[in-house]
Motif scaffolding. Structure first.
Motif, short mmCIF file in Angstrom:
data_model
loop_
_atom_site.label_atom_id
_atom_site.label_comp_id
_atom_site.label_asym_id
_atom_site.label_seq_id
_atom_site.Cartn_x
_atom_site.Cartn_y
_atom_site.Cartn_z
N SER A 111 0.85 -1.20 0.00
CA SER A 111 0.00 0.00 0.00
C SER A 111 0.88 1.24 0.00
O SER A 111 0.53 2.25 -0.62
N GLY A 149 -0.93 5.56 5.52
CA GLY A 149 0.02 6.39 6.26
C GLY A 149 1.45 6.18 5.80
O GLY A 149 2.18 7.13 5.50
N ARG A 153 6.12 7.95 3.67
CA ARG A 153 7.56 7.70 3.84
C ARG A 153 8.20 7.27 2.53
O ARG A 153 9.42 7.38 2.36
N SER A 200 -3.89 -3.46 7.30
CA SER A 200 -3.40 -2.59 8.37
C SER A 200 -4.28 -1.35 8.47
O SER A 200 -4.49 -0.81 9.56
N ASP A 291 6.03 -6.60 10.02
CA ASP A 291 4.90 -5.67 9.90
C ASP A 291 3.58 -6.39 10.17
O ASP A 291 3.57 -7.41 10.85
O1 PMV Z 1 0.33 2.54 6.04
P1 PMV Z 1 -0.45 1.38 6.47
O2 PMV Z 1 -1.86 1.77 6.79
O3 PMV Z 1 -0.38 0.25 5.50
O4 PMV Z 1 0.15 0.85 7.86
C1 PMV Z 1 1.45 0.37 8.00
C2 PMV Z 1 1.60 -0.31 9.31
C3 PMV Z 1 2.87 -1.09 9.53
O5 PMV Z 1 3.40 -1.56 8.32
C4 PMV Z 1 2.54 -2.28 10.42
C5 PMV Z 1 3.92 -0.25 10.27
C6 PMV Z 1 4.65 0.79 9.47
O6 PMV Z 1 5.02 1.81 10.08
O7 PMV Z 1 4.91 0.59 8.27
#
Ligand code: PMV
Length: 338
Positions: A111, A149, A153, A200, A291
């Motif tokens: 994602s 989220g 990054r 997630s 994760d």
């Molecule tokens: O960005 P998401 O909603 O796919 O959440 C990521 C959550 C983790 O991968 C478990 C932790 C992280 O910081 O990447």
């Protein structure tokens, strides 16, 4: 039929200090800051074309790894496209085709790379069509953050920290060190390549039901300080220890939420034990993080990548391995999928 199109390749990332839990699910503001490495060989390549026609929710077409999507992947994509349409004042449907270099939805952050590539390609397509006012990368990262989220990054290469912030403009990711700073490696041990049963995205909403979440959020600030300093000093021992600790604490939150979430399988736990034995009994400098899925990310220095890959590939429950160093920021491509 197509007005304009563009293609972007964006890389997934692995967090050493994890994001788990949201305080504002509309803006997708995280409960805590996080710190990751962008992955060199785990990426999504996405072509976005804006089409003629009028928008209805169903008009957007999404194809991932050759399969046309409906359901939640399509809904989340339409929501992100809607935010871009609103920001740009357009009403056109989009045709999106994305391909991953790794199994999607299995805790390898498809994602993050997927929504990052989608946002960059969608904006770049508008630029290719003549728009001069497309959102800059910082703004694009904020749009992508609201879909996933961790996607914010993936807008930077190398080592990246996402500050939780207090609103849409302060919840942003910044580079701590570039990809050339430290050839740290993440060898992903794929134990189960099937999509996980709870995304997630849904899991974040359960974090607050765990009695451990408040304590984890309290501790994360010191995890971030340790991890940031370890990256700057290229100190694998310190980064590896804090990564294991942070991942364990996140899984303790997951397991103690209501309903509980259990992402690890028997193979994950057996391999965690084995990695600790390799380290503590044989002196092989190797650490893990994991994760929201069963697959282990095995951290080691460049000098040990061959040995670690060899051992993981021979481990009975490992189906595949993916070797990554620090990866780059999103890149535009000249060739498109359609
Ligand atoms: O960005 P998401 O909603 O796919 O959440 C990521 C959550 C983790 O991968 C478990 C932790 C992280 O910081 O990447």
């Amino acid at each position: 039929m197509y007005r304009c199109k563009a293609t972007c390749r964006a890389h997934a990332n692995i967090a050493f200090v994890k994001y788990w839990g949201v305080v504002d699910s509309n803006l997708n503001l995280p409960a805590n800051g996080s710190l990751s490495m962008t992955l060199s060989h785990a990426h999504s390549t996405t072509t976005v074309a804006w089409m003629d026609g009028s928008p209805t929710g169903e008009a957007d077409i999404l194809v991932i790894d050759g399969k046309e999507q409906s359901g939640s992947a399509h809904r989340r994509t339409v929501s992100l496209l809607d935010r871009i349409r609103t920001a740009m004042g357009i009403h056109w449907p989009a045709h999106v085709e994305s391909r991953n270099s790794f199994p999607a939805s299995a805790g390898i952050a498809s994602s993050a790379s997927g929504f990052c590539a989608l946002t960059v390609a969608a904006c770049q397509a508008l630029a290719a069509g003549g728009r001069r006012d497309i959102p800059n990368r910082l703004h694009q990262a904020r749009l992508a953050r609201r879909a996933s989220g961790s996607a914010c990054r993936s807008f930077q290469g190398g080592f990246v920290e996402w500050s939780a912030g207090v609103d849409d403009t302060t919840s942003v990711a910044c580079q701590v060190a570039g990809p050339d700073h430290w050839p740290l490696h993440d060898v992903v041990a794929v134990l189960d390549a099937d999509p996980k049963s709870v995304s997630s995205h849904d899991g974040h909403r359960l974090a607050a039901t765990s009695p451990l979440q408040e304590e984890r959020v309290r501790q994360v600030q010191s995890h971030l300080n340790t991890a940031r300093a370890a990256i700057r000093a290229r100190d694998l021992k310190s980064l590896g220890e804090i990564s294991e600790r942070d991942a364990m604490l996140m899984h303790a939150v997951m397991m103690s939420s209501e309903p509980p979430l259990l992402f690890l399988n028997e193979g994950s736990v057996a391999l965690m034990r084995q990695i600790r034995d390799w380290r503590l009994q044989e002196g092989l400098e190797v650490y893990f993080t994991v994760d929201a899925g069963p697959n282990l990310h095995v951290l080691c220095n460049e000098a040990n990548v061959g040995e670690v890959s060899h051992r993981l590939a021979r481990w009975p429950s490992v189906q595949d391995i993916l070797v990554n160093g620090p990866g780059p920021a999103p890149e535009l491509r000249n060739s498109h999928f359609f």
